[in-house]
Scaffold this motif. Structure first.
Motif, PDB file in Angstrom:
ATOM      1  N   PRO A 120       5.685 -12.241  -1.628  1.00  0.00           N
ATOM      2  CA  PRO A 120       4.590 -12.134  -2.766  1.00  0.00           C
ATOM      3  C   PRO A 120       3.613 -11.053  -1.715  1.00  0.00           C
ATOM      4  O   PRO A 120       3.454 -11.270  -0.322  1.00  0.00           O
ATOM      5  CB  PRO A 120       4.151 -13.222  -2.772  1.00  0.00           C
ATOM      6  CG  PRO A 120       5.521 -14.262  -2.444  1.00  0.00           C
ATOM      7  CD  PRO A 120       6.099 -13.573  -1.565  1.00  0.00           C
ATOM      8  N   GLU A 121       3.156 -10.263  -2.633  1.00  0.00           N
ATOM      9  CA  GLU A 121       1.883  -9.383  -2.200  1.00  0.00           C
ATOM     10  C   GLU A 121       2.480  -8.309  -1.089  1.00  0.00           C
ATOM     11  O   GLU A 121       1.566  -7.550  -0.534  1.00  0.00           O
ATOM     12  CB  GLU A 121       0.736 -10.092  -1.383  1.00  0.00           C
ATOM     13  CG  GLU A 121       0.082 -11.298  -2.037  1.00  0.00           C
ATOM     14  CD  GLU A 121      -0.398 -10.917  -3.335  1.00  0.00           C
ATOM     15  OE1 GLU A 121      -1.059  -9.750  -3.558  1.00  0.00           O
ATOM     16  OE2 GLU A 121      -0.399 -11.520  -4.346  1.00  0.00           O
ATOM     17  N   ARG A 122       3.617  -8.236  -1.139  1.00  0.00           N
ATOM     18  CA  ARG A 122       4.441  -7.030  -0.447  1.00  0.00           C
ATOM     19  C   ARG A 122       4.967  -6.207  -1.492  1.00  0.00           C
ATOM     20  O   ARG A 122       5.271  -6.423  -2.535  1.00  0.00           O
ATOM     21  CB  ARG A 122       5.573  -7.593   0.551  1.00  0.00           C
ATOM     22  CG  ARG A 122       4.953  -8.449   1.441  1.00  0.00           C
ATOM     23  CD  ARG A 122       3.858  -8.181   2.321  1.00  0.00           C
ATOM     24  NE  ARG A 122       4.155  -7.026   3.477  1.00  0.00           N
ATOM     25  CZ  ARG A 122       4.636  -7.324   4.427  1.00  0.00           C
ATOM     26  NH1 ARG A 122       4.798  -8.451   4.910  1.00  0.00           N
ATOM     27  NH2 ARG A 122       4.961  -6.152   5.250  1.00  0.00           N
ATOM     28  N   LEU A 123       5.361  -4.793  -0.987  1.00  0.00           N
ATOM     29  CA  LEU A 123       5.837  -3.699  -1.724  1.00  0.00           C
ATOM     30  C   LEU A 123       7.227  -3.159  -1.079  1.00  0.00           C
ATOM     31  O   LEU A 123       7.236  -2.913   0.077  1.00  0.00           O
ATOM     32  CB  LEU A 123       4.868  -2.603  -1.818  1.00  0.00           C
ATOM     33  CG  LEU A 123       5.091  -1.475  -2.973  1.00  0.00           C
ATOM     34  CD1 LEU A 123       5.104  -1.942  -4.334  1.00  0.00           C
ATOM     35  CD2 LEU A 123       4.151  -0.334  -2.697  1.00  0.00           C
ATOM     36  N   ALA A 151       8.192  -9.983  -4.169  1.00  0.00           N
ATOM     37  CA  ALA A 151       7.413  -8.768  -3.974  1.00  0.00           C
ATOM     38  C   ALA A 151       7.653  -7.775  -5.384  1.00  0.00           C
ATOM     39  O   ALA A 151       8.084  -7.994  -6.352  1.00  0.00           O
ATOM     40  CB  ALA A 151       8.279  -8.047  -2.810  1.00  0.00           C
ATOM     41  N   ALA A 152       6.861  -6.673  -4.878  1.00  0.00           N
ATOM     42  CA  ALA A 152       7.176  -5.620  -6.270  1.00  0.00           C
ATOM     43  C   ALA A 152       7.707  -4.515  -5.739  1.00  0.00           C
ATOM     44  O   ALA A 152       7.873  -4.312  -4.460  1.00  0.00           O
ATOM     45  CB  ALA A 152       5.381  -4.982  -6.452  1.00  0.00           C
TER      46      ALA A 152
END
Length: 255
Positions: free
Chosen positions: A183-186, A209-210
């Motif tokens: 989470p909050e990582r790309l 993640a995205a």
């Protein structure tokens, strides 16, 4: 007043069948009884022009003290009401342009009547429906449970079932988590269109993640800018695309 016949145009373009089915003509030659009388010493007492066109629909503009617009149409293809609606829209566009006090943007010129606008927005666009409050990968996993053997992805000669694709995504997701995806990582995906690309997208979503999709066909400078600007935690590459991320200090995962 240069002229090129329709047969010549069609032969030059090498297009079979009709080139177009509508026609717009702006009569740009001076034609008035006074001009004819002055030019030839004859007194013309009346003048009437008649246009015949061979296309389903034509608009003929006749300049003068008052601009005249004539619509001609084939009655076997258009009804009178069709032309009435067309004239109404055309008039609305011209009126909007003529009354504009500032530069007009294309989207500000409405082609629909108020009733047509209401019907398009409120009736035809009334597509609201209940949807599950689940993420994309969760919906995919649910579909994999319902029909594990059904085909999920077809790429060239390869067909992959929901169960197989979900398993590949799960394996990749575990590797991505070990490398810091979450989470909050790309995570950047420099993966060509393939089954692996779909599995990688699902895997990133499974980690929370995205993903940042990068088209390997982009110019190298654009790819470098995207990676530098996004600063992903990880770049997923294949053998064919790993060179795109070699200059970056970001960790790479080869799949």
């Amino acid at each position: 007043h240069q002229h090129l016949g329709m047969a010549d145009i069609q032969r030059l373009t090498d297009i079979g069948g009709e080139l177009f089915d509508t026609l717009v003509v702006f009569e740009n030659y001076p034609l008035s009884p006074e001009a004819l009388s002055e030019a030839h010493g004859l007194r013309v007492t009346g003048l009437h022009a008649h246009n015949d066109v061979h296309h389903p629909l034509a608009l003929i503009a006749l300049p003068g003290d008052r601009l005249t617009l004539d619509f001609t149409y084939r009655p076997d293809l258009f009804g009178e009401s069709d032309i009435d609606h067309l004239v109404e829209r055309f008039t609305r566009v011209l009126t909007t342009v003529a009354e504009a006090t500032a530069r007009l943007l294309t989207h500000e010129v409405g082609l629909l009547t108020p009733e047509e606008q209401r019907r398009a927005v409120e009736e035809l666009n009334d597509t609201a429906r209940e949807v599950p409050s689940a993420a994309v990968h969760e919906l995919f996993e649910e579909q994999a449970r319902r029909s594990p053997g059904a085909t999920a992805v077809v790429f060239e000669d390869e067909e992959v079932s929901y169960a197989r694709l979900n398993a590949r995504a799960d394996d990749l997701a575990r590797t991505l988590r070990d490398l810091g995806a979450g989470p909050e990582r790309l995570v950047a995906l420099a993966v060509p269109r393939s089954v692996e690309m779909v599995a990688a997208m699902l895997a990133v979503l499974k980690t929370g993640a995205a993903y940042l999709p990068i088209d390997p066909d982009y110019p190298d400078e654009r790819i470098a800018y995207m990676l530098g600007d996004a600063a992903p935690a990880l770049v997923v590459v294949t053998e064919a695309t790993q060179h795109l991320a070699e200059a970056m200090e970001t960790p790479r995962l080869l799949i």
